[in-house]
Design an enzyme around this catalytic site. Structure first.
Site, PDB file in Angstrom:
ATOM      1  N   GLU A 277       4.844 -52.462  87.209  1.00  0.00           N
ATOM      2  CA  GLU A 277       4.261 -54.067  87.973  1.00  0.00           C
ATOM      3  C   GLU A 277       3.041 -53.556  88.839  1.00  0.00           C
ATOM      4  OE1 GLU A 277       7.951 -55.282  89.702  1.00  0.00           O
ATOM      5  OE2 GLU A 277       8.706 -55.803  87.840  1.00  0.00           O
ATOM      6  N   GLU A 358       6.506 -21.391  79.624  1.00  0.00           N
ATOM      7  CA  GLU A 358       7.034 -20.449  79.828  1.00  0.00           C
ATOM      8  C   GLU A 358       8.536 -19.893  79.064  1.00  0.00           C
ATOM      9  OE1 GLU A 358       6.054 -20.373  84.725  1.00  0.00           O
ATOM     10  OE2 GLU A 358       7.724 -21.531  84.100  1.00  0.00           O
TER      11      GLU A 358
END
Ligand code: NAG
Ligand code: NAG
Ligand code: NAG
Ligand code: NAG
Ligand code: NAG
Length: 592
Positions: A277, A358
């Site tokens: 919105e 990682e």
């Protein structure tokens, strides 16, 4: 330079208005021209949308969370918020005028008071379902805004998202008079505007620390003020799993920090709908196969290296744990997880971030289905893992994102649709675009907002204390707004490669951040990123890098708006530098 003016307040106010540099509107529009006439505005403002009256009252109705959006409802909400920002959550700009000059600088509310009477909004295109969950390039956010001396404001935009952007600019034209009335002294105004990048966002880490739904909604509001349009919600990590997944209930039951620190499916829908919105897309990241520790407590079959020590040999942060790469339970588990989660997020977002950063190969030595850290064994398994995992995302009509290691370190071949998220700096953006991938940048040297706050680990007296003294974190120093503002993610790329850079995100990893300090972490630094991504690092009119001297006064003004609207942005600098609206007062002048 203003002291020569007579003490006649009328004369002074006219003169000061005439020489005030234009500050309004952050991020700076593509073109803007303003005047020095005054218009007042009050509750009588009459608004129309495509020829029909649009009644407005604030506060705007809260989102229901439903994934059903109408253009009129979107525009009506945006008008109500703009009205609230203009008429209620506004500020008296004493800190922008010369010391003690406010009273003489303000327009007189008693003399020839002209009102802004009408706001005429015209949307020239039709929104579609895609408008509300667009991929890069799929929604037109451009707009035109004009305010005449006669008291008529006109907004024209192709999409309702463009109307939202226009209303934000509109709201930034007004100030509060010390008597309480609201005025703009920039009339007439003409703006024509559109963004330089399609993906303009922040990374919000709701896994390492818990953030209330309200604090997330408030941050989404602030994103929209900055014309930022993406919130990357990093919603799971080794330390906590706050998201309820009804088909895998143990994830949140065991993984959330507390029963009160969970996001229900309704919470997630509300967050996403509230964002839509406001022209913001919230997409989530469930990081894989690393950053997966705590889920061992819920579904131990799928997790290797849980709690392995010393942790730095097996993961980037405690507690360790990585998805197993070759266990028969993993695929059905991820099928269930993705079908449950993506069926619920796809109505509001076009993207799903699959992580991939990682990954620690030593953790696979503790995975009985791999049993080694040898990359010649692991690489093909990672290829298979991401092939299958990205198929799960595509099945829901969504586009996968990955962290850069997947393509640059594990040499995984990715589908053409995949957007690569760069963070390691150096030549990464160039290398990724050279492979033909779209990229977003969160270069940690510039856009990691959590850096430079000292280490979050504890170091016992003795060797550890001595080794880590003075306890800097890995990416110290802190990235001030000037450094954030200096980064051009397209710098040094060929034109073809530059086109593949669709935007970026300021990252707020939350080892050290929660809802009580997030405002000063994000703002005004993510505002600086907002201008780089909306307006461009290079000013297209001059071909030069935008200047701190130009940016600082506008950012300082915008910061006051954010504070007035309830977000506790840190100052841009002390009032000494903002008063007189002249950044040269605080300019560093090199020796001749
Ligand atoms: C929008 O939809 C309406 C109603 O279907 C149609 O009349 C109009 O031509 C459309 N406008 C554009 C710009 O496509
Ligand atoms: C792989 O494991 C071996 C044996 O434990 C270790 O010596 C080596 O450093 C590891 N390789 C990497 C890249 O961590
Ligand atoms: C990926 O390729 C680079 C360069 O050839 C190499 O150094 C690296 O070890 C490879 N990584 C894996 C996981 O195979
Ligand atoms: C913009 O600044 C960067 C970094 O300081 C510099 O490398 C680049 O040459 C500058 N660009 C222009 C057009 O001045
Ligand atoms: C800012 O101050 C400097 C030094 O007083 C002056 O030369 C300059 O014209 C001022 N700029 C503006 C925009 O007022």
């Amino acid at each position: 330079m203003r002291s020569f003016l007579s003490s006649s307040s009328q004369l002074l106010s006219l003169a000061v208005l005439a020489i005030s540099p234009v500050l309004a509107v952050w991020p700076v529009p593509e073109t803007i021209s303003t005047g020095t006439k005054v218009l007042w505005v009050d509750q009588s403002l009459h608004v129309t949308y495509n020829g029909q009256p649009l009644p407005w009252i604030y506060p705007c109705a809260p989102s229901t969370g439903a994934a059903k959006f109408s253009s009129k409802q979107i525009v009506q909400g945006a008008v109500a918020r703009a009205a609230q920002y203009v008429l209620k959550d506004n500020f008296v700009p004493w800190m922008l005028y010369e010391r003690n000059a406010l009273a003489d600088s303000e327009p007189s509310p008693h003399k020839d008071k002209k009102l802004l009477q009408r706001l005429v909004i015209t949307q020239t295109g039709n929104d579609t379902v895609t408008t509300f969950k667009a991929k890069a390039g799929e929604v037109d956010e451009s707009y035109k805004l004009a305010v005449t001396e006669e008291g008529v404001a006109r907004i024209t935009a192709v999409s309702s998202i463009g109307v939202i952007r226009a209303l934000e600019s509109f709201s930034q034209l007004f100030f509060k008079h010390s008597g309480g009335q609201i005025y703009s002294n920039l009339i007439p105004v003409q703006i024509s505007d559109k963004p330089q990048y399609d993906h303009r966002g922040i990374l919000f880490d709701a896994a390492r620390s818990y953030f209330s739904v309200d604090s997330i909604l408030k941050t989404i509001d602030a994103l929209a003020w900055n014309k930022l349009n993406r919130m990357h919600l990093h919603i799971s990590d080794a330390q906590s799993w706050p998201m309820e997944v009804p088909s895998l209930p143990l994830l949140a039951e065991k993984g959330a920090y507390s029963p009160n620190a969970r996001y229900t499916p309704e919470d997630l829908a509300l967050i996403q709908a509230h964002a839509v919105e406001r022209g913001v897309q919230v997409f989530i990241e469930i990081d894989t196969p690393g950053h997966w520790g705590i889920t061992y407590e819920a579904y131990p079959d799928v997790v290797a290296a849980w709690g392995a020590t010393p942790w730095q040999d097996y993961c980037a942060e405690p507690p360790c744990g990585q998805l197993k790469l070759n266990h028969p339970a993993v695929d059905p588990f991820l099928d269930t997880l993705m079908d449950d989660v993506l069926a619920r997020t796809a109505p509001y977002s076009a993207y799903h971030h699959t992580g991939g950063d990682e990954v620690n190969f030593n953790a696979f030595a503790l995975d009985e289905t791999v049993g080694t850290n040898d990359s010649t064994v692991i690489q093909p398994l990672l290829q298979e893992f991401f092939d299958k995992h990205h198929a799960r995302v595509r099945k829901h009509g969504m586009t996968p994102l990955v962290w850069e290691e997947v393509v640059l370190h594990y040499n995984v071949t990715l589908g053409d649709d995949v957007v690569v998220h760069s963070w390691l700096g150096g030549e990464s953006v160039g290398e990724i675009t050279a492979k033909g991938h779209k990229v977003i940048s969160s270069n940690y040297n510039y856009w990691y907002l959590d850096c430079g706050r000292g280490h979050w680990l504890n170091f016992a007296n003795g060797a550890a204390f001595e080794q880590f003294f003075p306890f800097n974190d890995w990416c110290t120093p802190a990235k001030g707004w000037r450094l954030v503002y200096s980064y051009d993610p397209r710098a040094g790329l060929s034109e073809e490669q530059a086109k593949l850079v669709i935007g970026g995100e300021a990252a707020g990893w939350s080892e050290y951040i929660d809802e009580y300090n997030i405002d000063t972490i994000l703002w005004p630094r993510a505002s600086a990123l907002g201008e780089v991504l909306w307006s461009g690092r290079i000013d297209s009119h001059t071909g030069q890098n935008r200047s701190q001297l130009d940016a600082a006064p506008r950012l300082a003004e915008f910061r006051e708006r954010m504070v007035a609207r309830g977000v506790g942005s840190a100052p841009v600098h002390m009032p000494f530098c903002t008063q007189g609206r002249n950044a040269t007062a605080c300019e560093y002048i090199p020796d001749a």
